[in-house]
Scaffold this active site. Structure first.
Site, PDB file in Angstrom:
ATOM      1  N   ASP A  28     -10.565   3.394 -87.719  1.00  0.00           N
ATOM      2  CA  ASP A  28     -11.494   2.257 -87.672  1.00  0.00           C
ATOM      3  C   ASP A  28     -12.614   2.494 -88.687  1.00  0.00           C
ATOM      4  OD1 ASP A  28     -14.093   1.274 -85.296  1.00  0.00           O
ATOM      5  OD2 ASP A  28     -13.292   0.241 -87.073  1.00  0.00           O
ATOM      6  N   ASN A  30     -15.083   0.126 -89.488  1.00  0.00           N
ATOM      7  CA  ASN A  30     -16.318  -0.670 -89.326  1.00  0.00           C
ATOM      8  C   ASN A  30     -16.903  -0.597 -87.920  1.00  0.00           C
ATOM      9  OD1 ASN A  30     -14.394  -2.088 -87.963  1.00  0.00           O
ATOM     10  ND2 ASN A  30     -14.838  -4.070 -88.914  1.00  0.00           N
ATOM     11  N   ASP A  32     -15.853  -1.233 -84.904  1.00  0.00           N
ATOM     12  CA  ASP A  32     -15.597  -2.188 -83.813  1.00  0.00           C
ATOM     13  C   ASP A  32     -14.557  -1.633 -82.828  1.00  0.00           C
ATOM     14  OD1 ASP A  32     -13.227  -4.512 -85.466  1.00  0.00           O
ATOM     15  OD2 ASP A  32     -13.230  -2.321 -85.159  1.00  0.00           O
ATOM     16  N   ASP A  36      -8.237  -0.470 -88.814  1.00  0.00           N
ATOM     17  CA  ASP A  36      -8.194  -1.572 -89.776  1.00  0.00           C
ATOM     18  C   ASP A  36      -7.677  -1.090 -91.135  1.00  0.00           C
ATOM     19  OD1 ASP A  36     -11.646  -1.163 -89.309  1.00  0.00           O
ATOM     20  OD2 ASP A  36     -10.523  -0.326 -91.011  1.00  0.00           O
ATOM     21  N   ASP A 105       6.438  -4.683 -91.509  1.00  0.00           N
ATOM     22  CA  ASP A 105       7.205  -4.994 -90.303  1.00  0.00           C
ATOM     23  C   ASP A 105       7.580  -6.477 -90.346  1.00  0.00           C
ATOM     24  OD1 ASP A 105       6.776  -3.084 -87.355  1.00  0.00           O
ATOM     25  OD2 ASP A 105       8.240  -4.698 -87.622  1.00  0.00           O
ATOM     26  N   ASP A 206      12.143  -5.986 -86.914  1.00  0.00           N
ATOM     27  CA  ASP A 206      11.956  -5.892 -85.463  1.00  0.00           C
ATOM     28  C   ASP A 206      13.114  -6.540 -84.704  1.00  0.00           C
ATOM     29  OD1 ASP A 206       9.915  -5.214 -83.395  1.00  0.00           O
ATOM     30  OD2 ASP A 206      10.105  -7.327 -82.935  1.00  0.00           O
ATOM     31  N   GLU A 263      15.696  -2.489 -86.664  1.00  0.00           N
ATOM     32  CA  GLU A 263      15.546  -1.932 -85.322  1.00  0.00           C
ATOM     33  C   GLU A 263      16.600  -2.605 -84.463  1.00  0.00           C
ATOM     34  OE1 GLU A 263      12.629  -3.397 -82.706  1.00  0.00           O
ATOM     35  OE2 GLU A 263      12.282  -1.489 -81.714  1.00  0.00           O
ATOM     36  N   HIS A 336       5.831   3.686 -82.057  1.00  0.00           N
ATOM     37  CA  HIS A 336       4.767   3.116 -81.222  1.00  0.00           C
ATOM     38  C   HIS A 336       5.280   2.644 -79.860  1.00  0.00           C
ATOM     39  CE1 HIS A 336       6.849  -0.119 -83.117  1.00  0.00           C
ATOM     40  NE2 HIS A 336       6.292  -0.972 -82.285  1.00  0.00           N
ATOM     41  N   ASP A 337       6.596   2.697 -79.669  1.00  0.00           N
ATOM     42  CA  ASP A 337       7.180   2.277 -78.378  1.00  0.00           C
ATOM     43  C   ASP A 337       7.621   3.461 -77.534  1.00  0.00           C
ATOM     44  OD1 ASP A 337       9.032  -0.389 -80.008  1.00  0.00           O
ATOM     45  OD2 ASP A 337       7.033  -0.416 -79.096  1.00  0.00           O
TER      46      ASP A 337
HETATM   47  O1  TEU Z   1      10.636  -3.256 -79.743  1.00  0.00           O
HETATM   48  C1  TEU Z   1      11.915  -3.656 -79.274  1.00  0.00           C
HETATM   49  C2  TEU Z   1      12.185  -3.098 -77.967  1.00  0.00           C
HETATM   50  O2  TEU Z   1      13.189  -3.369 -77.373  1.00  0.00           O
HETATM   51  C3  TEU Z   1      11.174  -2.199 -77.416  1.00  0.00           C
HETATM   52  O3  TEU Z   1      10.156  -3.074 -76.952  1.00  0.00           O
HETATM   53  C4  TEU Z   1      11.742  -1.396 -76.296  1.00  0.00           C
HETATM   54  O4  TEU Z   1      12.773  -2.045 -75.703  1.00  0.00           O
HETATM   55  C5  TEU Z   1      10.702  -1.244 -75.283  1.00  0.00           C
HETATM   56  O5  TEU Z   1       9.562  -0.840 -75.973  1.00  0.00           O
HETATM   57  C6  TEU Z   1      11.132  -0.213 -74.284  1.00  0.00           C
HETATM   58  O6  TEU Z   1       9.985   0.376 -73.794  1.00  0.00           O
HETATM   59  C7  TEU Z   1      10.141  -4.063 -80.781  1.00  0.00           C
HETATM   60  C8  TEU Z   1       8.774  -3.517 -81.155  1.00  0.00           C
HETATM   61  O7  TEU Z   1       8.925  -2.186 -81.666  1.00  0.00           O
HETATM   62  C9  TEU Z   1       7.928  -3.542 -79.906  1.00  0.00           C
HETATM   63  O8  TEU Z   1       6.657  -2.932 -80.133  1.00  0.00           O
HETATM   64  C10 TEU Z   1       7.732  -4.999 -79.494  1.00  0.00           C
HETATM   65  O9  TEU Z   1       7.037  -5.028 -78.263  1.00  0.00           O
HETATM   66  C11 TEU Z   1       9.093  -5.692 -79.328  1.00  0.00           C
HETATM   67  O10 TEU Z   1      10.026  -5.418 -80.348  1.00  0.00           O
HETATM   68  C12 TEU Z   1       8.879  -7.206 -79.375  1.00  0.00           C
HETATM   69  O11 TEU Z   1       8.487  -7.548 -80.696  1.00  0.00           O
HETATM   70 CA    CA Z   2     -12.242  -1.808 -87.246  1.00  0.00          CA
END
Ligand code: TEU
Ligand code: CA
Length: 562
Positions: A28, A30, A32, A36, A105, A206, A263, A336-337
């Site tokens: 971050d 700035n 907030d 960013d 993405d 995605d 993905e 991130h998932d």
């Molecule tokens: O994720 C696809 C997806 O199937 C994942 O959400 C997974 O099934 C789930 O996280 C299980 O915990 C993509 C993106 O990476 C995710 O961040 C999004 O939430 C999702 O698509 C919808 O765009």
């Molecule tokens: Ca920020």
């Protein structure tokens, strides 16, 4: 940029290592409390030092953030919390000035319900945008079919304006786009060209294997105790998926020297061969979910099951073998998932450093393009917030409320969240030991993992034996050693429950990778492996002293035969 002829070195992504940035949690600038684009620019030298070749940037487009940017309201505008298009242009220039590439993405299975296309579509049945989405009449007062949403509840939302339901495989605010509509597909291709003509270097796509649904939208099978049917076999790897990907390639991607990774939940190796065979001109590689489902009960990630190393080895070996000289693998433990790998398949205390390095080497000596998720390179761990109020992810919050209503205890549900919640990966990047780990001077949008005092980038850069420098070495070796990108793969000791041992071969060269996935000392009894451990040249290890055939807790040894 259009019409560029591709040359042999356009497979640059085969020697590249990709670093994923989740912008909301990266830096971050700035105050907030939200990461960013200017914050990313501040940290590009750190990524260059690591040796990352490509940055995969999670969505930065205008979004109401129902799903943290994976619900896009305007594909060609920057989310105001992240900055401006001028900031984006500056970042792209700075990335390129450092010899790195930027992959964006592409989220085109669905938009936000606030996207102008959906705002129009829902107005009336004869609106020109009506069939940009899936609208269906209910059946006997019920939803059009029994599919459940990934984020809980039905995959259909009733809209009284036109007395019909719309499909949303994810949140209610993420209506699925109807790819059967050629006008919609054309709009997507034009948007892709907008970004490619700016000079970006590719796309992470995605849930791209969900864009072709079985046109009948049939009911899914219902598992015992499940409220909704599993429609997965009707919306993953659907009837026209290869046609759509080949059209996208023909119309857009083939005109640029880009990298693409799809993905693909629910894709098996035989699907991946079709998706990544270069002759078919679809995508360069895919993200499989198979190895990420090994510690879940079937069909439900929240029902935890201890992972079995033998299953992990079998699965990764299957993918290595299936795609060798046919297609191309992506290699990842984190994103991130997913929960943080050192807490998931390693040991985040006391063998955090050893196991993080072992996991890194285990992955990076395989064939494919490795992906490093922000914080993985310093061994960031899962987090345990005691209150649900500290969690932010829609998937987690919906599951909590759904399971409380079904009678699950708070503790049971929190255990599932500790094990598999996506916010494990979304706590702010830990830059140093100052307040909020140096991520922000304000109040972070999600709390920082309390372990930032010991686990942060500044400490890592000051420690020559840190996980960071181990990743730096792995990235460098990938560039130097063709055997890593080109060699064959053979799994050894496949039934061993603690050791993951494999060999890479290229002509007369051989690499032996020996990983102890346990917190105990393990004696290598196999004579052939033992002999190589004794005679071959140690290329890399994660202990100060050179190993023997007694592997220490979470020890990895990589040896060359010459
Ligand atoms: O994720 C696809 C997806 O199937 C994942 O959400 C997974 O099934 C789930 O996280 C299980 O915990 C993509 C993106 O990476 C995710 O961040 C999004 O939430 C999702 O698509 C919808 O765009
Ligand atoms: Ca920020």
């Amino acid at each position: 940029m259009e019409g560029k002829t591709l040359s042999i070195n356009d497979e640059w992504w085969k020697k590249s290592v990709v670093y994923q940035i989740y912008p909301r949690s990266f830096m971050d600038s700035n105050g907030d409390g939200i990461g960013d684009i200017q914050g990313i620019i501040e940290k590009l030298d750190y990524l260059r030092l690591l040796g990352a070749d490509v940055i995969w940037l999670s969505p930065v487009y205008d979004s109401p953030n129902d799903d943290n940017g994976y619900d896009i309201r305007n594909y060609q505008a920057i989310m105001k919390e992240f900055g401006t298009m001028a900031d984006f242009d500056q970042m792209l220039t700075e990335v390129h000035n450092r010899g790195m590439k930027l992959v964006m993405d592409l989220v085109v299975n669905h938009t936000s319900d606030e996207h102008i296309w959906f705002v129009e579509s829902k107005k009336s049945k004869d609106n020109p945008y009506r069939d940009y989405y899936f609208w269906r009449k209910g059946k006997e007062g019920q939803e059009p079919n029994n599919w459940g949403s990934v984020f809980g509840g039905s995959a259909w939302q009733y809209d009284e304006t036109t007395d019909e339901y719309y499909l949303h495989l994810f949140s209610k605010k993420q209506p699925d786009l109807n790819w059967e509509n050629p006008k919609l597909r054309k709009e997507v291709y034009n948007m892709m060209k907008f970004w490619l003509d700016k000079g970006i270097d590719g796309f992470r796509m995605d849930v791209i294997n969900m864009i072709s649904k079985n046109p009948e939208l049939p009911d899914g099978d219902k598992r015992k105790g499940q409220l909704y049917g599993d429609g997965g076999r009707y919306f993953m790897n659907g009837p026209r998926i290869h046609e759509f990907l080949q059209e996208m390639n023909q119309e857009v991607l083939s005109k640029y020297p880009v990298m693409t990774v799809g993905e693909m939940p629910g894709a098996a190796p035989e699907d991946a061969v079709l998706y990544t065979d270069p002759e078919r001109k679809e995508v360069n590689m895919i993200f499989t979910f198979e190895h990420m489902d090994l510690d879940s009960a079937p069909g439900d990630k929240w029902n935890l099951k201890p992972f079995e190393l033998v299953e992990l080895k079998e699965n990764l070996a299957k993918w290595q073998t299936a795609l060798h000289n046919k297609g191309w693998n992506s290699l990842y433990w984190n994103n991130h998932d997913q929960p943080r790998i050192v807490s998931r398949f390693g040991d985040d205390d006391p063998y955090r450093v050893e196991s993080a390095k072992m996991l890194a080497a285990c992955l990076h000596f395989m064939q494919g393009t490795p992906y490093i998720y922000q914080g993985e390179e310093i061994g960031m761990t899962n987090v345990k917030f005691t209150s649900l109020d500290d969690y932010r992810d829609i998937e987690t919050i919906n599951m909590y409320n759904e399971r409380r209503a079904l009678g699950y205890s708070h503790e049971e549900i929190m255990n599932s969240i500790y094990g598999k919640g996506r916010d494990n990966a979304r706590t702010p990047m830990q830059w140093d030991s100052t307040d909020n780990a140096g991520f922000t001077t304000g109040t972070p949008w999600i709390k920082v993992n309390p372990r930032y005092k010991e686990i942060n980038a500044k400490a890592a850069l000051e420690d020559p034996s840190s996980i960071f420098y181990f990743y730096q070495k792995l990235i460098q070796l990938r560039k130097e050693m063709d055997i890593i990108t080109k060699g064959g793969f053979e799994l050894l000791l496949k039934d061993h429950s603690q050791l993951f041992v494999y060999e890479r071969k290229l002509y007369d060269e051989r690499l032996l990778v020996v990983c102890n996935f346990s917190g105990e000392e393990v004696v290598v009894e196999d004579e052939a492996v033992g002999t190589k451990l004794k005679n071959d040249h140690v290329l890399l290890g994660n202990y100060e002293t050179v190993g023997t055939n007694v592997l220490r807790p979470y020890e990895v040894i990589v040896l060359k035969n010459s």
